[in-house]
Design an enzyme around this catalytic site. Sequence first.
Site, PDB file in Angstrom:
ATOM      1  N   GLN A  63     -27.013  40.779 -14.485  1.00  0.00           N
ATOM      2  CA  GLN A  63     -25.846  41.627 -14.266  1.00  0.00           C
ATOM      3  C   GLN A  63     -25.749  42.670 -15.379  1.00  0.00           C
ATOM      4  OE1 GLN A  63     -22.257  39.581 -13.253  1.00  0.00           O
ATOM      5  NE2 GLN A  63     -21.101  41.462 -13.129  1.00  0.00           N
ATOM      6  N   PHE A  64     -26.393  43.820 -15.150  1.00  0.00           N
ATOM      7  CA  PHE A  64     -26.410  44.880 -16.152  1.00  0.00           C
ATOM      8  C   PHE A  64     -25.023  45.423 -16.445  1.00  0.00           C
ATOM      9  CE2 PHE A  64     -26.487  47.413 -12.334  1.00  0.00           C
ATOM     10  CZ  PHE A  64     -25.820  48.591 -12.665  1.00  0.00           C
ATOM     11  N   THR A  65     -24.075  45.261 -15.522  1.00  0.00           N
ATOM     12  CA  THR A  65     -22.724  45.802 -15.713  1.00  0.00           C
ATOM     13  C   THR A  65     -21.973  45.124 -16.856  1.00  0.00           C
ATOM     14  OG1 THR A  65     -21.779  44.360 -14.024  1.00  0.00           O
ATOM     15  CG2 THR A  65     -22.532  46.538 -13.310  1.00  0.00           C
TER      16      THR A  65
END
Length: 150
Positions: free
Chosen positions: A78-80
């Site tokens: 989850q890069f966010t």
Amino acid sequence: MIIVLQRVSEAAVTIEERVAGQISKGLLLLVGIEEEDSRDDVDWLSKKVAQMRIFADADDKMNLSVQDVQGQLLVISQFTLHASTKKGNRPSFIKAAKPDVAIPLYEAFIDALGDLIERPVETGEFGANMQVSLVNDGPVTIIIDSKNRQ
């Protein structure tokens, strides 16, 4: 690396209407990797997760690890998690690692966890549009940042 760790009674990840990973009692890990992360972050975080005592013992105290309870792991990229919201209303993801950096570290993290808990680790698919469902047990949610090892 940043991890959002959730103690769950069940969790699953679906990609294009196909269940890619599914667990019962264990931990759902949302993993964000930034450009500056290294194998040292992977090693530290994998040990921290495997040994974190957040499951109830016989006295209903959080005193057991996922290893102790033979729990399962579901790891989702989850890069966010590395969103910067300082300016304006649109988050910036400039700190999030590009795939050439993130994928090897993500895979190394999964492998390290599997070695530590001596069981396969369920996963999503790096970069895919995923739907994650869970039943948070407790609820217990903990954020761990390898750059803040206090």
